[in-house]
Design a protein around this motif. Structure first.
Motif, PDB file in Angstrom:
ATOM      1  N   TYR A 133      19.434  16.523  30.501  1.00 46.89           N
ATOM      2  CA  TYR A 133      19.461  15.882  29.123  1.00 46.89           C
ATOM      3  C   TYR A 133      19.963  17.432  27.674  1.00 46.89           C
ATOM      4  O   TYR A 133      19.210  18.262  28.473  1.00 46.89           O
ATOM      5  N   LYS A 134      20.771  16.621  27.104  1.00 44.06           N
ATOM      6  CA  LYS A 134      20.934  17.160  26.073  1.00 44.06           C
ATOM      7  C   LYS A 134      19.592  17.086  24.542  1.00 44.06           C
ATOM      8  O   LYS A 134      20.089  16.242  24.779  1.00 44.06           O
ATOM      9  N   VAL A 135      19.423  17.736  24.104  1.00 49.40           N
ATOM     10  CA  VAL A 135      17.942  18.112  23.565  1.00 49.40           C
ATOM     11  C   VAL A 135      19.420  18.740  21.910  1.00 49.40           C
ATOM     12  O   VAL A 135      18.652  19.378  22.209  1.00 49.40           O
ATOM     13  N   LYS A 136      18.644  18.020  21.221  1.00 52.43           N
ATOM     14  CA  LYS A 136      19.274  18.383  19.196  1.00 52.43           C
ATOM     15  C   LYS A 136      17.603  18.483  18.730  1.00 52.43           C
ATOM     16  O   LYS A 136      17.229  17.276  18.415  1.00 52.43           O
ATOM     17  N   LEU A 137      17.435  19.259  18.274  1.00 54.81           N
ATOM     18  CA  LEU A 137      16.099  19.443  17.458  1.00 54.81           C
ATOM     19  C   LEU A 137      16.792  19.659  15.810  1.00 54.81           C
ATOM     20  O   LEU A 137      17.083  21.062  16.095  1.00 54.81           O
ATOM     21  N   HIS A 138      16.620  18.941  15.016  1.00 55.98           N
ATOM     22  CA  HIS A 138      17.500  19.640  13.667  1.00 55.98           C
ATOM     23  C   HIS A 138      15.275  19.791  12.261  1.00 55.98           C
ATOM     24  O   HIS A 138      14.809  19.568  12.584  1.00 55.98           O
ATOM     25  N   PHE A 139      16.538  20.516  12.474  1.00 60.06           N
ATOM     26  CA  PHE A 139      15.263  21.488  11.480  1.00 60.06           C
ATOM     27  C   PHE A 139      16.022  21.548   9.327  1.00 60.06           C
ATOM     28  O   PHE A 139      16.881  21.680   9.630  1.00 60.06           O
ATOM     29  N   ALA A 140      15.267  21.580   8.167  1.00 61.82           N
ATOM     30  CA  ALA A 140      15.177  22.540   6.942  1.00 61.82           C
ATOM     31  C   ALA A 140      14.193  22.593   6.620  1.00 61.82           C
ATOM     32  O   ALA A 140      12.905  22.246   6.242  1.00 61.82           O
ATOM     33  N   VAL A 185      16.921  27.768   2.196  1.00 59.92           N
ATOM     34  CA  VAL A 185      15.700  26.978   2.160  1.00 59.92           C
ATOM     35  C   VAL A 185      17.107  25.422   1.888  1.00 59.92           C
ATOM     36  O   VAL A 185      18.345  25.997   1.379  1.00 59.92           O
ATOM     37  N   ASP A 186      16.632  24.644   2.066  1.00 59.49           N
ATOM     38  CA  ASP A 186      17.644  23.469   1.882  1.00 59.49           C
ATOM     39  C   ASP A 186      18.660  22.993   2.572  1.00 59.49           C
ATOM     40  O   ASP A 186      19.627  22.712   2.546  1.00 59.49           O
ATOM     41  N   LYS A 187      18.601  24.270   4.312  1.00 63.32           N
ATOM     42  CA  LYS A 187      20.205  23.964   4.618  1.00 63.32           C
ATOM     43  C   LYS A 187      19.176  23.777   6.098  1.00 63.32           C
ATOM     44  O   LYS A 187      18.258  23.601   6.606  1.00 63.32           O
ATOM     45  N   ALA A 188      19.926  22.650   6.766  1.00 65.14           N
ATOM     46  CA  ALA A 188      20.348  22.375   7.963  1.00 65.14           C
ATOM     47  C   ALA A 188      20.959  22.729   8.728  1.00 65.14           C
ATOM     48  O   ALA A 188      21.465  23.754   8.994  1.00 65.14           O
ATOM     49  N   VAL A 189      19.800  23.139  10.309  1.00 58.25           N
ATOM     50  CA  VAL A 189      20.282  23.621  11.190  1.00 58.25           C
ATOM     51  C   VAL A 189      19.690  22.942  12.712  1.00 58.25           C
ATOM     52  O   VAL A 189      18.389  22.571  12.179  1.00 58.25           O
ATOM     53  N   VAL A 190      20.578  23.317  13.389  1.00 54.19           N
ATOM     54  CA  VAL A 190      20.000  22.724  14.744  1.00 54.19           C
ATOM     55  C   VAL A 190      19.951  23.081  15.947  1.00 54.19           C
ATOM     56  O   VAL A 190      21.359  23.703  16.372  1.00 54.19           O
ATOM     57  N   LYS A 191      18.946  23.506  16.395  1.00 57.47           N
ATOM     58  CA  LYS A 191      19.541  24.213  18.166  1.00 57.47           C
ATOM     59  C   LYS A 191      19.860  22.828  19.399  1.00 57.47           C
ATOM     60  O   LYS A 191      18.828  21.304  19.176  1.00 57.47           O
ATOM     61  N   LYS A 192      20.174  23.388  20.130  1.00 56.96           N
ATOM     62  CA  LYS A 192      20.912  22.779  21.233  1.00 56.96           C
ATOM     63  C   LYS A 192      20.232  22.898  22.314  1.00 56.96           C
ATOM     64  O   LYS A 192      20.058  24.202  22.566  1.00 56.96           O
ATOM     65  N   PHE A 193      19.772  22.330  23.536  1.00 55.51           N
ATOM     66  CA  PHE A 193      18.987  22.555  24.830  1.00 55.51           C
ATOM     67  C   PHE A 193      19.735  21.480  25.850  1.00 55.51           C
ATOM     68  O   PHE A 193      19.916  20.706  25.248  1.00 55.51           O
ATOM     69  N   ASN A 194      18.947  21.822  26.992  1.00 55.97           N
ATOM     70  CA  ASN A 194      19.290  21.305  27.910  1.00 55.97           C
ATOM     71  C   ASN A 194      17.948  21.078  28.870  1.00 55.97           C
ATOM     72  O   ASN A 194      17.429  22.097  28.803  1.00 55.97           O
ATOM     73  N   ALA A 195      17.783  20.255  29.596  1.00 59.54           N
ATOM     74  CA  ALA A 195      16.368  19.004  29.493  1.00 59.54           C
ATOM     75  C   ALA A 195      16.375  18.641  31.196  1.00 59.54           C
ATOM     76  O   ALA A 195      17.323  18.288  31.366  1.00 59.54           O
ATOM     77  N   VAL A 196      14.832  18.906  31.554  1.00 60.79           N
ATOM     78  CA  VAL A 196      15.331  18.044  33.013  1.00 60.79           C
ATOM     79  C   VAL A 196      14.623  16.862  32.843  1.00 60.79           C
ATOM     80  O   VAL A 196      13.201  17.408  32.997  1.00 60.79           O
ATOM     81  N   VAL A 197      14.571  15.269  33.141  1.00 62.97           N
ATOM     82  CA  VAL A 197      13.557  15.255  33.102  1.00 62.97           C
ATOM     83  C   VAL A 197      12.941  14.684  34.808  1.00 62.97           C
ATOM     84  O   VAL A 197      13.952  14.280  35.824  1.00 62.97           O
ATOM     85  N   LYS A 198      11.840  14.962  35.314  1.00 65.08           N
ATOM     86  CA  LYS A 198      11.723  14.623  36.455  1.00 65.08           C
ATOM     87  C   LYS A 198      10.524  13.533  37.197  1.00 65.08           C
ATOM     88  O   LYS A 198      10.365  13.102  38.441  1.00 65.08           O
ATOM     89  N   ASN A 199      10.027  13.567  35.981  1.00 71.26           N
ATOM     90  CA  ASN A 199       8.982  12.086  35.966  1.00 71.26           C
ATOM     91  C   ASN A 199       8.642  10.973  35.340  1.00 71.26           C
ATOM     92  O   ASN A 199       7.565  10.764  34.696  1.00 71.26           O
ATOM     93  N   SER A 200      10.482  11.040  34.796  1.00 69.88           N
ATOM     94  CA  SER A 200       9.997   9.950  33.776  1.00 69.88           C
ATOM     95  C   SER A 200       9.959  10.564  32.144  1.00 69.88           C
ATOM     96  O   SER A 200       9.687   9.631  31.722  1.00 69.88           O
TER      97      SER A 200
END
Length: 444
Positions: free
Chosen positions: A340-347, A385-400
Motif C-alpha cells: 500500500y501507498k500511505v499519505k499522511l497530511h499535516f499542517a 505554519v498554516d502550510k501543508a506537508v504530505v509525507k509518503k510511505f510504503n506499507a505491507v499488510v499481512k494480516n488484513s
C-alpha cells in the motif's frame, strides 16, 4: 504598591521602573531583553514574565535579588543556565516551562526556552525550592549530584531535554516529591516518569522513600537490572477483525467532516475523542481510532481548529485535526493483503501567531509498528505554519490490518501558548493499493 498585574494586554517594551512586591507581565508579547534595572526594586519578590518574546539570557544583575518566585517560561531565552541563579537562595519556585498557581511558594521555572549546556551544580544552593521546572530546553549532560540538597522539592520537571550518562541516584533524598517528570508529561496527579535518558543504561533508582507516589510510568527507558517488588506492570493491546469485506483503500479527514478532494471521498472523523478513547470498527465500517493520555493542565481540547484563513490547496483537509497528549492510532481493518501507498497530511494550525509561535510540536510516527519518522516537526518540515506537508510511505499488510500511530515521546514544548498544548497532530490519511485481486479475511 504591592502588586502589578498586566496579563493579556498589549504593551510595547519591558517595564523597568515598577516598584512592586509582585510583578506579573504574562502574555504580553514583550520583546527585547530581561531588564537589569529590576534589581533597583528591593521589595520585589515575584517576577512572572511567562509567554513573552525576550531574547538573550538572564541578566547577571538578577543574581543579587531576593526573589521567591521566578517564572520565565515560554520565552525565547538562550545560552547556558547562569550559575549565579544559585545565589538567589530565597527562591522557592523556578519555572521555565510550566506556571503553577501562585498559592505555591518558592517556585523557579525557566522551561520552554532555548537554554543549553548542563545544569549548574550551584542550583543545589536553592534549598528552599519547592518547584523546579527546566523542561523543554536543550539541556545536556548528567544531572548534578548537588540537586540532592533540594530536599524540599515537591515537583521536579526536566522533561524534553537531552540529558546523557547514567541516572544520578538523587531521588532517594527527595522524599517530599509528589510529581517528577523526566520525559513524558501526562496528568498532574502525583506520579513519576522515568524514561529514555541517552547513553549507558542505569539501574532502577531507589524510590522507596517516596511515599507520596501514586503513579509510576516506566515507558521507553534504558533501565536495567531487576524491577523492585513494589512495581506492578500491566499491558493491553487491541487486535482482531470485525468487518467481513476486504478493502483496498481508505481516506480519512482526521478531526473533520466528510469532504471530497478531486475524485477522492474522505470520510468524516469529527468525534471529540478524549483521554482514553477507542472507536471500534463497527462504528466506522472499515477503520477504528484510539486516543490515550490526559493533558497536563486545564485544557480538555482534543481537536485543533484553525483560527486563520488557510491558503493551501485542499485546505478543507487542514481546518481541523485531532490532538492527543500521548498517542493517536488509526486502524484500517480487513484490507486485502499486499503493498500500500500511505499519505499522511499535516499542517501546524495552532502555533501560528504572537507568542503561540514559541511552541514546538515534535512527535514520532509509526506504520505497522515501524518507526518511519522520529522527532517530526510539522512547522520545520513545511517551512512555516498554516502550510501543508504530505509525507509518503510504503506499507505491507499481512494480516488484513494497517496500523498508523502518532506518538509524543516527550520532546518539544508543553506550555506554549498554554499548559497542555503539545502532542501529535494529524490532518488527513490516505491509503491506496494498486491491487485488483479480491481477498476475503477470515475474521474471528
Amino acid at each position: 504598591m504591592r502588586q502589578v498585574g498586566l496579563r493579556q494586554n498589549w504593551i510595547q517594551g519591558l517595564c523597568t521602573a515598577i516598584l512592586s512586591l509582585k510583578l506579573f507581565l504574562g502574555g504580553q508579547d514583550l520583546a527585547g531583553v530581561l531588564p537589569p534595572t529590576l534589581v533597583k526594586l528591593p521589595y520585589l519578590k515575584t517576577i512572572d514574565l511567562t509567554r513573552n518574546y525576550p531574547s538573550g539570557n538572564i541578566t547577571s544583575e538578577w543574581g543579587s535579588m531576593q526573589l521567591e518566585y521566578l517564572s520565565i517560561r515560554v520565552n525565547n531565552l538562550s545560552g547556558p543556565i547562569p550559575s549565579f541563579l544559585g545565589n538567589i537562595t530565597t527562591l522557592g519556585y523556578l519555572h521555565a516551562l510550566i506556571t503553577v498557581k501562585l498559592c505555591y511558594a518558592f517556585i523557579w521555572s525557566i522551561d520552554s526556552n532555548m537554554f543549553s549546556g548542563t545544569i549548574p551544580h550551584e542550583l543545589g544552593k536553592l534549598v528552599n525550592l519547592k518547584n523546579l521546572s527546566l523542561s523543554a530546553n536543550n539541556l545536556t549532560g548528567e544531572l548534578p549530584v548537588a540537586l540532592t540538597k533540594l530536599i524540599r522539592l515537591t515537583e521536579f520537571r526536566i522533561s524534553s531535554n537531552n540529558f546523557a550518562g547514567r541516572m544520578a541516584d538523587l531521588f532517594q533524598s527527595l522524599n517530599r516529591l509528589q510529581i517528577l517528570y523526566l520525559i513524558v508529561v501526562d496528568d498532574v496527579t502525583p506520579c513519576r516518569r522515568i524514561s529514555d535518558i541517552v547513553g549507558e543504561a542505569s539501574n532502577f533508582p531507589n524510590l522507596s522513600s517516596m511515599t507520596g507516589v501514586t503513579k509510576l510510568y516506566l515507558t521507553s527507558n534504558f533501565l536495567n537490572g531487576p524491577i523492585p517488588e513494589f512495581i506492578k506492570i500491566g499491558h493491553n493491546r487491541l487486535y482482531g477483525c470485525i468487518i467481513y469485506v476486504d478493502r483496498y483503500s481508505l481516506h480519512i479527514n482526521c478531526g473533520g467532516k466528510a469532504t471530497t478532494v478531486g475524485k477522492i471521498m474522505y470520510e468524516e472523523d469529527d468525534d471529540l475523542a478524549g483521554p482514553a478513547v477507542f472507536f471500534p470498527v463497527m462504528e466506522r465500517k472499515n477503520w477504528g481510532f484510539s486516543s490515550t493520555g490526559n493533558w497536563d493542565g486545564n485544557t480538555s481540547n482534543y481537536v485543533a481548529k484553525n483560527v486563520s484563513a488557510l491558503a493551501m490547496k485542499e485546505s478543507e483537509l487542514y481546518t481541523s485535526a485531532p490532538l492527543s497528549p500521548l498517542s493517536i492510532t488509526y486502524y484500517a481493518r480487513c484490507l486485502a493483503n499486499g503493498h500500500y501507498k500511505v499519505k499522511l497530511h499535516f499542517a501546524e494550525i495552532v502555533y501560528n501567531r504572537s507568542f503561540y509561535s514559541l511552541g514546538r510540536r515534535i512527535f514520532d510516527v509509526y506504520i505497522q509498528e515501524e518507526l518511519v519518522m522520529k522527532d517530526f516537526d510539522i512547522e520545520n518540515t513545511a517551512g512555516g505554519v498554516d502550510k501543508a506537508v504530505v509525507k509518503k510511505f510504503n506499507a505491507v499488510v499481512k494480516n488484513s490490518v494497517l496500523m498508523i500511530r502518532f506518538y509524543w515521546a516527550g520532546k518539544g514544548t508543553t506550555a506554549a501558548p498554554e499548559t497542555g498544548t503539545y502532542g501529535p497532530l494529524i490532518s488527513a490519511i490516505s491509503v491506496e493499493s494498486g491491487y485488483t485481486i479480491r481477498w476475503y479475511c477470515n475474521c474471528s
